[in-house]
Design a protein around this motif. Structure first.
Motif, PDB file in Angstrom:
ATOM      1  N   GLY A   1       3.990 -12.802  -3.332  1.00  0.00           N
ATOM      2  CA  GLY A   1       3.285 -11.945  -4.278  1.00  0.00           C
ATOM      3  C   GLY A   1       2.109 -11.187  -3.704  1.00  0.00           C
ATOM      4  O   GLY A   1       1.346 -10.550  -4.448  1.00  0.00           O
ATOM      5  N   ALA A   2       1.946 -11.207  -2.374  1.00  0.00           N
ATOM      6  CA  ALA A   2       0.824 -10.501  -1.760  1.00  0.00           C
ATOM      7  C   ALA A   2       1.090  -8.996  -1.697  1.00  0.00           C
ATOM      8  O   ALA A   2       2.236  -8.549  -1.645  1.00  0.00           O
ATOM      9  CB  ALA A   2       0.578 -11.037  -0.350  1.00  0.00           C
ATOM     10  N   VAL A   3       0.000  -8.232  -1.679  1.00  0.00           N
ATOM     11  CA  VAL A   3       0.051  -6.794  -1.444  1.00  0.00           C
ATOM     12  C   VAL A   3      -0.401  -6.568   0.000  1.00  0.00           C
ATOM     13  O   VAL A   3      -1.489  -7.008   0.395  1.00  0.00           O
ATOM     14  CB  VAL A   3      -0.867  -6.029  -2.410  1.00  0.00           C
ATOM     15  CG1 VAL A   3      -0.832  -4.536  -2.106  1.00  0.00           C
ATOM     16  CG2 VAL A   3      -0.441  -6.288  -3.848  1.00  0.00           C
ATOM     17  N   VAL A   4       0.450  -5.891   0.779  1.00  0.00           N
ATOM     18  CA  VAL A   4       0.210  -5.754   2.214  1.00  0.00           C
ATOM     19  C   VAL A   4       0.131  -4.274   2.598  1.00  0.00           C
ATOM     20  O   VAL A   4       1.064  -3.508   2.323  1.00  0.00           O
ATOM     21  CB  VAL A   4       1.320  -6.433   3.033  1.00  0.00           C
ATOM     22  CG1 VAL A   4       1.056  -6.275   4.532  1.00  0.00           C
ATOM     23  CG2 VAL A   4       1.431  -7.912   2.672  1.00  0.00           C
ATOM     24  N   GLY A   5      -0.966  -3.893   3.224  1.00  0.00           N
ATOM     25  CA  GLY A   5      -1.050  -2.574   3.826  1.00  0.00           C
ATOM     26  C   GLY A   5      -0.334  -2.591   5.161  1.00  0.00           C
ATOM     27  O   GLY A   5      -0.550  -3.491   5.973  1.00  0.00           O
ATOM     28  N   CYS A   6       0.539  -1.621   5.378  1.00  0.00           N
ATOM     29  CA  CYS A   6       1.368  -1.594   6.586  1.00  0.00           C
ATOM     30  C   CYS A   6       1.058  -0.332   7.391  1.00  0.00           C
ATOM     31  O   CYS A   6       1.272   0.780   6.918  1.00  0.00           O
ATOM     32  CB  CYS A   6       2.847  -1.640   6.208  1.00  0.00           C
ATOM     33  SG  CYS A   6       3.961  -1.701   7.625  1.00  0.00           S
ATOM     34  N   PHE A   7       0.563  -0.545   8.618  1.00  0.00           N
ATOM     35  CA  PHE A   7       0.177   0.553   9.508  1.00  0.00           C
ATOM     36  C   PHE A   7       0.892   0.325  10.830  1.00  0.00           C
ATOM     37  O   PHE A   7       0.581  -0.611  11.569  1.00  0.00           O
ATOM     38  CB  PHE A   7      -1.344   0.525   9.701  1.00  0.00           C
ATOM     39  CG  PHE A   7      -1.894   1.619  10.570  1.00  0.00           C
ATOM     40  CD1 PHE A   7      -2.527   2.714  10.005  1.00  0.00           C
ATOM     41  CD2 PHE A   7      -1.804   1.563  11.951  1.00  0.00           C
ATOM     42  CE1 PHE A   7      -3.068   3.718  10.805  1.00  0.00           C
ATOM     43  CE2 PHE A   7      -2.333   2.559  12.752  1.00  0.00           C
ATOM     44  CZ  PHE A   7      -2.960   3.643  12.175  1.00  0.00           C
TER      45      PHE A   7
END
Length: 614
Positions: free
Chosen positions: A415-421
């Motif tokens: 359920g985590a929100v992950v920024g992907c770069f």
């Protein structure tokens, strides 16, 4: 090696593109570097990036090509002002300062800006590259056809306005682009849509996609009124607007008092929650635009006998209309330039020079196209990222290539929100996995969480799914692949859940409509990105890890930015966005940051910068 630099600027979404012997080396919007959304200024930073990506200097460039012909646009302004005299005089006075300062003398302005990119020694010794100009719609058409996989195609360009042209039909064949039909200003499908955008309380030239997202909440109650009063459409898709209702030719607004009287009240103030009337207006104008676009496509394919279709121009970013073209089989294959707006004009101008000015043939078609997945912006190494993390003194964990995707997939499943770069930044308005915010599409609460806590935007806005290409048919009714997230498709019947049909308006947003509730819009649709292992290997590998863990090959994919800002470009941009929102984790190539571990003072400083008046 012959290098060609394409430029778009001074109107909105300025950008630069560099070709090397006709192959796209680099492309980026200026906004990503300046951090000013829709930056219209000279794209100096974007040009510097393009040159650095190729490892060359400006002196190595054979030609610089601008995407517009300013004198033709000036002619249109003067004729429009004169046609509306004496009222047009006020508009003339407003417009002249910027034209006399830069636009009317654009050749000199461009040369001055280009020379400023040279160092002091070069500026005294080096001659500038040859300066060429294309027409606006010609650049759009080139951006749509030349990178496409087709040797022959119908090309449609639909936008607000270029110099004079607002809609155009072309036939692309080999290295040739032949204009077939045009509609001229002030009659514009894009400007009609922008008029309703303003009336419903959104900003013109940036809020049109919000109107598109709002439309499914309403009913098409005003379709007949729009056809009767605002637009006259012929069988071939040609149209004219009733200018009695519009102010944009010489006024400060898109609409006038007659438009407001037609719809029983003044325009909604900016950023005000829309009422049912505005939902119905959004739905109605969306339906009209779809029907007009379908007529144009059907006429163009009938006229030419060619059923391959390419799209560019701002209206080509209307993913719902694109989806109808495909669903109703108005063509055999539809290809849309991922940077369909003015930014893509820089690419089109450069490609036009390569194929028509220099008379170079097109290379063999690269499948699915020659856009390289739109991954044409800057990339950053692990070393560069670690230096930035150490400079900011932020705690992080370095992952290995073998475990990275499994670790991130597990976080997403929890359920985590992950920024992907990762990798090269995307060219165009869509995040396609390299500058993205990712989350679990199966979550009941995730649409609300992302809108309110992360993106800080209107709660009615839907989120897009990214799906492994080979599994797309299980979840979406797609007739063709959608690698650039430019097609809306219906959720497959097997994934739908029943809802209470008596609920109306914005209250619909709280209903659970499918097994993927976070990406299912209120009309059982989604703006789909299909992810192919060959075209986008890094993002595909992450999706695959999530699929192996959860048996679900779909993730939410939304652009890595917060409200009012362009998508992130650099590691520093990504870190700032991560710290200023409720994002749980940030993946920077092989480095993972956990929000709970970050220093409170760093978070406070990021929040202060985010919400400062500047």
């Amino acid at each position: 090696m012959k290098y060609i630099l394409g430029i778009s600027s001074y109107y909105h979404d300025s950008a630069a593109t560099l070709l090397a012997d006709g192959v796209i080396v680099a492309a980026a919007q200026q906004e990503r570097f300046s951090r000013q959304k829709h930056d219209a200024g000279f794209p100096a930073d974007a040009i510097r990036y393009c040159l650095a990506e190729a490892g060359i200097r400006l002196a190595d460039v054979s030609a610089v090509v601008y995407y517009d012909k300013p004198l033709l646009k000036f002619e249109r302004l003067l004729e429009t002002f004169m046609a509306h005299a004496p009222r047009g005089f006020a508009a003339f006075v407003r417009a002249m300062p910027v034209w006399l300062k830069e636009k009317l003398f654009l050749k000199s302005v461009l040369r001055r800006e280009l020379r400023a990119l040279l160092d002091d020694d070069e500026s005294k010794k080096v001659a500038l590259p040859q300066l060429l100009f294309s027409q606006h719609h010609q650049a759009h058409a080139a951006s749509a056809f030349f990178p496409s996989p087709f040797d022959k195609a119908v090309v449609l360009c639909l936008d607000g306005v270029g110099e004079w042209v607002t809609s155009s039909v072309w036939l692309g064949e080999g290295k040739a682009l032949t204009p077939l039909q045009q509609i001229h200003f002030p009659h514009s499908l894009g400007l009609l849509y922008s008029a309703f955008t303003q009336y419903c309380g959104f900003k013109v030239n940036s809020g049109e996609y919000k109107l598109m997202g709002l439309a499914p909440y309403g009913e098409p109650r005003y379709v007949d009124v729009i056809y009767r009063e605002l637009i006259d459409v012929k069988a071939d898709g040609s149209f004219s607007l009733n200018m009695r209702y519009f102010d944009y030719p010489v006024g400060k607004r898109m609409i006038n008092r007659h438009f407001e009287a037609l719809f029983d009240g003044p325009a909604l103030p900016f950023d005000t929650e829309p009422a049912q009337k505005h939902l119905d207006l959004a739905r109605s104008v969306q339906q009209v635009v779809e029907e007009v676009v379908l007529r144009i496509v059907r006429h163009a394919t009938s006229l030419t006998g060619c059923r391959n279709v390419c799209l560019a121009g701002g209206v080509a970013l209307n993913c719902v209309a694109n989806g109808r073209i495909v669903d109703e089989q108005a063509c055999d294959v539809l290809w849309i330039q991922p940077a369909a707006g003015d930014a893509g004009g820089a690419l089109g101008a450069a490609m036009l020079a390569w194929h028509q000015y220099y008379q170079q043939p097109r290379s063999a078609a690269m499948l699915p196209d020659q856009m390289q997945g739109a991954m044409l912006g800057p990339a950053f190494s692990n070393k560069q990222i670690e230096q930035e993390l150490q400079r900011q003194q932020l705690p992080y964990e370095q992952l290995t290539a073998d475990t990275r995707n499994d670790i991130v997939a597990k976080l997403l499943a929890q359920g985590a929100v992950v920024g992907c770069f990762q990798g090269r930044m995307e060219f165009g308005p869509r995040a396609l996995g390299n500058r993205s915010i990712l989350a679990d599409a199966r979550s009941i609460d995730m649409q609300r969480v992302l809108n309110v806590k992360i993106k800080q935007r209107e709660s009615f806005r839907p989120f897009a799914p990214a799906v492994m290409a080979e599994h797309a048919a299980r979840y979406f009714n797609l007739r063709q692949q959608s690698p650039y997230m430019l097609l809306v498709a219906a959720i497959a019947e097997g994934q739908r859940l029943p809802v209470n049909d008596t609920i109306a308006g914005l209250a619909k947003r709280n209903q659970i409509r499918s097994t993927l509730p976070a990406i299912t819009h209120v009309d059982y649709s989604a703006r789909v990105q299909t992810v192919d292992a060959k075209q986008q290997p890094a993002f595909y590998a992450l999706l695959q890890a999530f699929y192996q863990l959860t048996s679900c090959p779909v993730l939410i994919n939304t652009s890595f930015n917060v409200r009012g800002e362009p998508p992130v470009c650099s590691p520093a941009d990504a870190i700032a966005g991560f710290l200023a929102t409720d994002m749980d984790y940030l993946l920077l190539e092989d480095f993972l940051l956990t929000k709970a571990d970050q220093p409170k003072d760093a978070i406070a400083q990021a929040l202060q910068r985010q919400f400062s008046p500047d």
